[in-house]
Write an enzyme that holds these catalytic residues in place. Structure first.
Site, mmCIF file in Angstrom:
data_model
loop_
_atom_site.group_PDB
_atom_site.id
_atom_site.type_symbol
_atom_site.label_atom_id
_atom_site.label_comp_id
_atom_site.label_asym_id
_atom_site.label_seq_id
_atom_site.Cartn_x
_atom_site.Cartn_y
_atom_site.Cartn_z
ATOM 1 N NE ARG A 105 0.644 1.933 4.182
ATOM 2 C CZ ARG A 105 1.912 2.246 4.205
ATOM 3 N NH1 ARG A 105 2.610 2.346 3.098
ATOM 4 N NH2 ARG A 105 2.548 2.471 5.349
ATOM 5 C CG HIS A 162 2.337 9.062 12.836
ATOM 6 N ND1 HIS A 162 2.781 8.096 13.715
ATOM 7 C CD2 HIS A 162 3.289 9.165 11.888
ATOM 8 C CE1 HIS A 162 3.978 7.670 13.317
ATOM 9 N NE2 HIS A 162 4.313 8.296 12.206
ATOM 10 C CB SER A 198 2.645 -1.924 3.725
ATOM 11 O OG SER A 198 2.458 -0.795 4.522
ATOM 12 C CB SER A 199 7.381 -5.468 1.998
ATOM 13 O OG SER A 199 8.234 -5.002 3.019
ATOM 14 C CG ASP A 233 0.743 -0.016 7.173
ATOM 15 O OD1 ASP A 233 0.264 1.086 6.838
ATOM 16 O OD2 ASP A 233 1.782 -0.132 7.852
ATOM 17 C CE1 TYR A 285 3.467 4.037 13.555
ATOM 18 C CE2 TYR A 285 2.980 2.915 15.628
ATOM 19 C CZ TYR A 285 2.581 3.356 14.385
ATOM 20 O OH TYR A 285 1.292 3.129 13.960
HETATM 21 C C1 GLA Z 1 3.017 2.644 9.981
HETATM 22 C C2 GLA Z 1 1.960 1.869 10.771
HETATM 23 C C3 GLA Z 1 0.559 2.354 10.435
HETATM 24 C C4 GLA Z 1 0.441 3.859 10.546
HETATM 25 C C5 GLA Z 1 1.597 4.543 9.811
HETATM 26 C C6 GLA Z 1 1.600 6.035 10.032
HETATM 27 O O1 GLA Z 1 2.907 2.376 8.605
HETATM 28 O O2 GLA Z 1 2.066 0.495 10.494
HETATM 29 O O3 GLA Z 1 -0.380 1.705 11.274
HETATM 30 O O4 GLA Z 1 0.359 4.274 11.871
HETATM 31 O O5 GLA Z 1 2.859 4.034 10.197
HETATM 32 O O6 GLA Z 1 0.462 6.589 9.493
#
Ligand code: GLA
Length: 345
Positions: A11, A18, A112-113, A155, A204
């Site tokens: 994606r 966030h 998002s692999s 994701d 994070y």
């Molecule tokens: C990462 C997390 C998501 C989201 C983003 C920031 O990709 O896996 O859940 O919080 O950061 O938007």
């Protein structure tokens, strides 16, 4: 059928970062790059004779061998096997199998692999492809167990619930998804900054804790907070974090409206404002990401650009006129198209 195969897309998030873990709004799309897992369930034992999921990946040197009773996914080796272990620990399938993983996604590159891997594995282990929310919830938990990072659901839900040709406006409180068609004549360009996301996990978790502390101090969900609520917060750091979240939720709605109205200039401007908010109020950008966004925004034919995902390195996303990516001289870049969500193949 003893052999089962599934494909799950990566994606890119166009706007709304966030915001997912405080029940806010996000606007990602599943892309036409993804991961395919093929599992032969007639071979449920690993080389050492245990019931396991055993996978080889073209992108990795060592196989993943995950016993079905795995206890601590985060301590599994090699590291990519942690995502397999996370899914096994969440779904606890009755039987495993042997198989292969192939991917067209840049591994660890901000598309998002890991979510795509989790979702494809969950499907071959029996998760229901017709219930993207349940699938995404299981895989979000798997990611948290594997990485130790308290990620949100964006994701995994983008990968599980993508709609061909559409971006998804997701309400992370209700998990409702509204597909919005991407207007003709717009390209979505992803540029890898090349900056490794080394601090990403710990920072994070710290940001997420600050967002939760801000909501506690306000006595209401940030989703329901107004800018004047936020300005009443006495702690300067919490005020900035909450200001990002509240303003970003508003930008996502305005972006969805601009996109559906074909106002690409307006949509691009909101992306630039989102980047600035992530930089100044949320503190998740880097000088490299800022320079890349500035360079893109100065390029003719670019409507807008911003960091995408968690920040601290990774990728930048831009909305452009067709052909801009190829002419930009930037690398590595991908022109991605909005794709359907995960499915059995
Ligand atoms: C990462 C997390 C998501 C989201 C983003 C920031 O990709 O896996 O859940 O919080 O950061 O938007």
């Amino acid at each position: 059928m003893t052999v089962i195969a599934a494909h799950a897309p990566g994606r890119v998030n166009l706007i709304g970062d966030h915001t997912d873990y405080s029940g806010g709004l996000v606007c990602p799309m599943a892309v036409d790059l993804g991961t395919t897992v093929v599992l032969d369930r007639s071979r449920p034992l690993s080389d050492d004779g245990r019931p396991a999921v055993q996978l080889v990946s073209a992108a990795e040197t060592e196989p993943a061998v995950v016993p079905l009773d795995v206890v601590d996914p985060a301590s599994v080796s090699p590291p990519w096997a942690r995502y397999v272990a996370g899914v096994v620990a969440v779904l606890r399938p009755a039987a495993g199998g042997r198989g292969t993983v192939t991917t067209t996604l840049p591994v660890g590159g901000g598309l998002s692999s890991s979510a795509a891997l989790e979702v494809a594995i969950a499907l071959v282990l029996g998760a229901d492809p017709a219930d993207p929310v349940a699938l995404a919830r299981s895989c979000q938990r798997a990611e948290q167990l594997a990485s130790g990072v308290p990620c949100g659901i964006m994701d995994q839900l983008a990968s599980a619930g993508g709609v061909d040709g559409h971006v998804l406006l997701i309400d992370c409180t209700t998990l409702e998804r509204r597909p919005l068609p991407l207007p003709d004549g717009v390209e979505v360009l992803v540029v890898d900054s090349g900056e490794p996301r080394t601090l990403a996990g710990s920072a994070y978790a710290e940001r997420r804790a600050q967002v939760e502390a801000a909501a506690t101090a306000l006595g209401l969900a940030l989703r329901d907070a107004t800018p004047s609520h936020v300005e009443g917060l006495s702690d300067a750091v919490l005020r900035r974090r909450a200001r990002h979240v509240v303003s970003e939720n508003a930008r996502v709605l305005a972006f969805a409206e601009a996109l559906t109205g074909g106002d690409l200039r307006g949509a691009g401007q909101l992306m630039v404002e989102s980047h600035e908010s992530l930089r100044s109020d949320f503190g998740v950008s880097t000088p490299t990401l800022d320079a890349l966004v500035a360079r893109l925004v100065d390029t003719p034919g670019v409507w807008g650009a911003r960091l995408t995902g968690g920040g601290f390195g990774g990728c930048v996303v831009a909305l452009t006129e067709p052909g801009v990516g190829a002419a930009s001289g930037l690398a590595p870049t991908w022109v991605v198209h909005a794709a359907a969500g995960a499915r059995l193949v």
